[in-house]
Design an enzyme around this catalytic site. Structure first.
Site, PDB file in Angstrom:
ATOM      1  N   PRO A 156      40.767   2.296  10.216  1.00 47.05           N
ATOM      2  CA  PRO A 156      41.261   2.990   9.019  1.00 47.05           C
ATOM      3  C   PRO A 156      40.211   3.038   7.918  1.00 47.05           C
ATOM      4  CG  PRO A 156      42.096   0.740   9.078  1.00 47.05           C
ATOM      5  CD  PRO A 156      41.317   0.939  10.351  1.00 47.05           C
ATOM      6  N   GLY A 157      40.093   4.173   7.273  1.00 46.13           N
ATOM      7  CA  GLY A 157      39.198   4.299   6.123  1.00 46.13           C
ATOM      8  C   GLY A 157      40.019   4.690   4.918  1.00 46.13           C
TER       9      GLY A 157
ATOM     10  N   ARG B 108      36.971  17.844  -1.797  1.00 46.70           N
ATOM     11  CA  ARG B 108      38.085  18.000  -0.857  1.00 46.70           C
ATOM     12  C   ARG B 108      39.001  19.200  -1.168  1.00 46.70           C
ATOM     13  NH1 ARG B 108      41.596  14.879   0.269  1.00 46.70           N
ATOM     14  NH2 ARG B 108      41.517  15.084   2.524  1.00 46.70           N
TER      15      ARG B 108
ATOM     16  N   CYS C 230      29.688  26.239 -11.234  1.00 46.31           N
ATOM     17  CA  CYS C 230      29.594  27.683 -11.236  1.00 46.31           C
ATOM     18  C   CYS C 230      30.236  28.277  -9.991  1.00 46.31           C
ATOM     19  CB  CYS C 230      28.110  28.044 -11.296  1.00 46.31           C
ATOM     20  SG  CYS C 230      27.810  29.235 -12.560  1.00 46.31           S
TER      21      CYS C 230
HETATM   22  C1  LIG Z   1      35.412   7.761  14.488  1.00 46.58           C
HETATM   23  C2  LIG Z   1      36.156   7.663  13.198  1.00 46.58           C
HETATM   24  N1  LIG Z   1      36.789   6.523  12.914  1.00 46.58           N
HETATM   25  C3  LIG Z   1      37.461   6.368  11.751  1.00 46.58           C
HETATM   26  C4  LIG Z   1      37.531   7.395  10.827  1.00 46.58           C
HETATM   27  C5  LIG Z   1      38.283   7.144   9.580  1.00 46.58           C
HETATM   28  O1  LIG Z   1      39.274   8.057   9.354  1.00 46.58           O
HETATM   29  P1  LIG Z   1      40.283   7.842   8.161  1.00 46.58           P
HETATM   30  O2  LIG Z   1      39.480   7.648   6.925  1.00 46.58           O
HETATM   31  O3  LIG Z   1      41.055   9.084   8.147  1.00 46.58           O
HETATM   32  O4  LIG Z   1      41.096   6.637   8.485  1.00 46.58           O
HETATM   33  C6  LIG Z   1      36.898   8.616  11.102  1.00 46.58           C
HETATM   34  C7  LIG Z   1      37.013   9.762  10.193  1.00 46.58           C
HETATM   35  O5  LIG Z   1      37.844  10.617  10.400  1.00 46.58           O
HETATM   36  C8  LIG Z   1      36.178   8.742  12.317  1.00 46.58           C
HETATM   37  O6  LIG Z   1      35.531   9.863  12.590  1.00 46.58           O
HETATM   38  N1  LIG Z   2      36.054  13.780   5.027  1.00 46.38           N
HETATM   39  C1  LIG Z   2      37.351  14.128   5.481  1.00 46.38           C
HETATM   40  C2  LIG Z   2      37.830  13.422   6.680  1.00 46.38           C
HETATM   41  C3  LIG Z   2      36.858  13.333   7.803  1.00 46.38           C
HETATM   42  C4  LIG Z   2      36.633  11.915   8.060  1.00 46.38           C
HETATM   43  C5  LIG Z   2      35.514  11.587   8.932  1.00 46.38           C
HETATM   44  N2  LIG Z   2      35.682  11.848  10.345  1.00 46.38           N
HETATM   45  C6  LIG Z   2      38.355  14.105   4.350  1.00 46.38           C
HETATM   46  O1  LIG Z   2      37.992  14.054   3.239  1.00 46.38           O
HETATM   47  O2  LIG Z   2      39.512  14.190   4.541  1.00 46.38           O
END
Ligand SMILES: Cc1ncc(COP(=O)(O)O)c(C=O)c1O
Ligand SMILES: N[C@@H](CCCC[NH3+])C(=O)O
Length: 463
Positions: free
Chosen positions: A317-318, A360, A391
């Site tokens: 999870p991120g 985003r 811009c």
């Molecule tokens: C391989 C992988 N793991 C984890 C993540 C983390 O995703 P999220 O921030 O949606 O949990 C991502 C981004 O989508 C990813 O590409």
């Molecule tokens: N950057 C994207 C999600 C992709 C995450 C990386 N695989 C976002 O803002 O929702």
């Protein structure tokens, strides 16, 4: 001109308001599910985080700024660690990474997923144990792979046959035996924006299940790399737990196939990240314990069905950890009343940042919310669009929101839910320096990423 002087649009006026957006009874209301846990509007109307009023933060550190609630960040990290006890939680650094975050993640007992040499460098600089890291990426360079092997990164997630060749050669040369996983695309249609779905066939990440089986056989035959197992990440900002269940079922099927063909039970399985968070009232995230329980059950069930011993699970999870912890604090610069076709109007509220600090909305049509944070207002709610200073007409910060009709230049405006993929995807478009990240804890504010300056930008320009 102030918004309320122009005859503005209310919800009942129709078309301009998206169906999910309700005109609030109280325009000062802040829905707790959209804000970091220590954020509140005080009795004097000023929003505070960790006990510190945003007016003080703005006075000392300026705007725009990302304001991060450290306690909330740590609590969310722990929540994942505890709910997934018995599995490994790899925080996805791409969502937001800096040295302080690396230390928090380590202190809270999580692992770390990095996906470039740059993220790896930050993690190593902050002293994160390499064996607790995973390295991702669909085009890792020889330099990145070499650095990861030399540092002793705990797992490298293979994404192509070219990379397999590259890493095998590096391992032979260095006399190392790196641990690897193979990224699969399991063919799940995740209900999310097309740009952030990653498990369908026609996109760049991973290998189809048949190809992944071929790669696994090669890794096992060559016996240079240590194969831990398969990896699946179906996309991001997903709310439907059943999509993860389908993914788990398919990768475990692959695991069983390898067992049947090769007599090898791979010891690990990574189901990636992608758990959704609430940006607006439209979003209803799966409670973390429920998510963990569903994944645990499906693993148990499928492994029993295939007669497999259960591999050790990991997740990545991120956004769900860092996203809700942060709001962006802006100052309103101009307010413009724009008449709409059907007799209503929309207040265009321009702030001192924009698409350079949060791409985003422009990239994914992502929705956010906003509130006036430096005061409460007794004015009526009016339909507003918060826009940046760039811009581009697509430079939108919050596409649709009700703000008080007296929103004015000098007001501080806070946009919650900007902890993930805002600072980490920030740019210098129009030579706008990137805002700082301020961590608030125990009543004090600390700069964890400093504000970029025009001098920083000029130093890059060596022409
Ligand atoms: C391989 C992988 N793991 C984890 C993540 C983390 O995703 P999220 O921030 O949606 O949990 C991502 C981004 O989508 C990813 O590409
Ligand atoms: N950057 C994207 C999600 C992709 C995450 C990386 N695989 C976002 O803002 O929702």
């Amino acid at each position: 001109m102030r918004a309320h002087e122009a005859g503005v649009l209310h919800a009942e006026a129709g078309q301009a308001v998206p169906s999910w957006l309700r005109e609030p009874e109280d325009v000062n209301l802040m829905l707790p599910q959209l804000w970091a846990r220590t954020v509140e509007r005080r009795e004097d109307g000023v929003v505070a985080v960790g006990g510190v009023p945003v007016t003080e933060i703005a006075a000392e550190f300026g705007t725009p700024a990302y304001v991060l609630d450290e306690d909330d960040f740590r609590a969310r990290a722990r929540e994942y660690r505890d709910a997934f006890a018995g599995a490994d939680v790899f925080y996805a650094g791409k969502s937001f990474l800096c040295k302080a975050v690396v230390r928090w993640i380590h202190e809270e007992g999580l692992h770390l997923d990095v996906c470039t040499g740059g993220e790896l460098a930050v993690a190593l600089a902050a002293g994160f144990p390499p064996e607790r890291m995973g390295l991702h990426g669909n085009n890792k360079s020889v330099t990145e792979l070499t650095r990861a092997v030399e540092a002793g990164v705990g797992r490298i997630v293979l994404d192509s046959f070219d990379e397999l060749d590259r890493l095998t050669a590096i391992a032979r040369e260095l006399g190392a035996r790196p641990k690897v996983m193979i990224r699969t695309k399991v063919g799940v249609e995740a209900h999310t924006h097309a740009y952030i779905a990653t498990a369908h066939e026609d996109q760049k990440f991973g290998l189809g299940l048949d190809e992944a089986a071929v790669m696994a056989a090669r890794v096992l035959d060559e016996d240079v790399l240590e194969l831990l197992g398969f990896h699946s990440h179906i996309g991001s900002q997903i709310f439907d737990a059943s999509a993860f269940e389908v993914a788990a079922r398919r990768v475990l099927g692959l695991q069983a196939k390898i067992r049947d063909e090769r007599g090898v039970e791979l010891p690990e399985l990574d189901l990636g990240g992608g758990y959704g968070m609430a940006y607006t009232t439209q979003d209803d995230p799966i409670p973390v314990p429920e998510l963990a329980e569903r994944l645990r059950k499906i693993m148990e069930h499928e492994c029993a069905g295939y007669g497999l011993s259960e591999p050790r699970l990991s997740v990545e999870p991120g956004r769900a950890i860092c996203g809700p912890t942060t709001f962006t604090l802006y100052e309103v610069g101009t307010v413009k009343q724009v008449p709409l076709d059907y007799g209503a109007s929309r207040a265009y509220v321009s702030v001192d940042g924009g698409m350079s600090d949060n791409i985003r909305p422009a990239l994914y049509d992502a929705s956010y919310s906003a509130t006036i944070a430096s005061r409460a207002s007794s004015a009526a709610p009016v339909l507003a669009r918060v826009v940046g200073k760039h811009c581009e007409s697509g430079d939108i910060v919050v596409k649709d929101e009700f703000l008080p009709a007296d929103v004015s230049p000098g007001d501080l405006l806070a946009v919650p839910g900007t902890g993930a993929y805002a600072r980490s995807m920030a740019s210098n478009y129009n030579h706008v320096p990137r805002p700082p990240v301020l961590a608030v804890a125990d009543g004090t504010v600390r700069v964890i990423v400093r504000r970029e300056t025009e001098d920083d930008l000029l130093r890059l320009d060596v022409g």
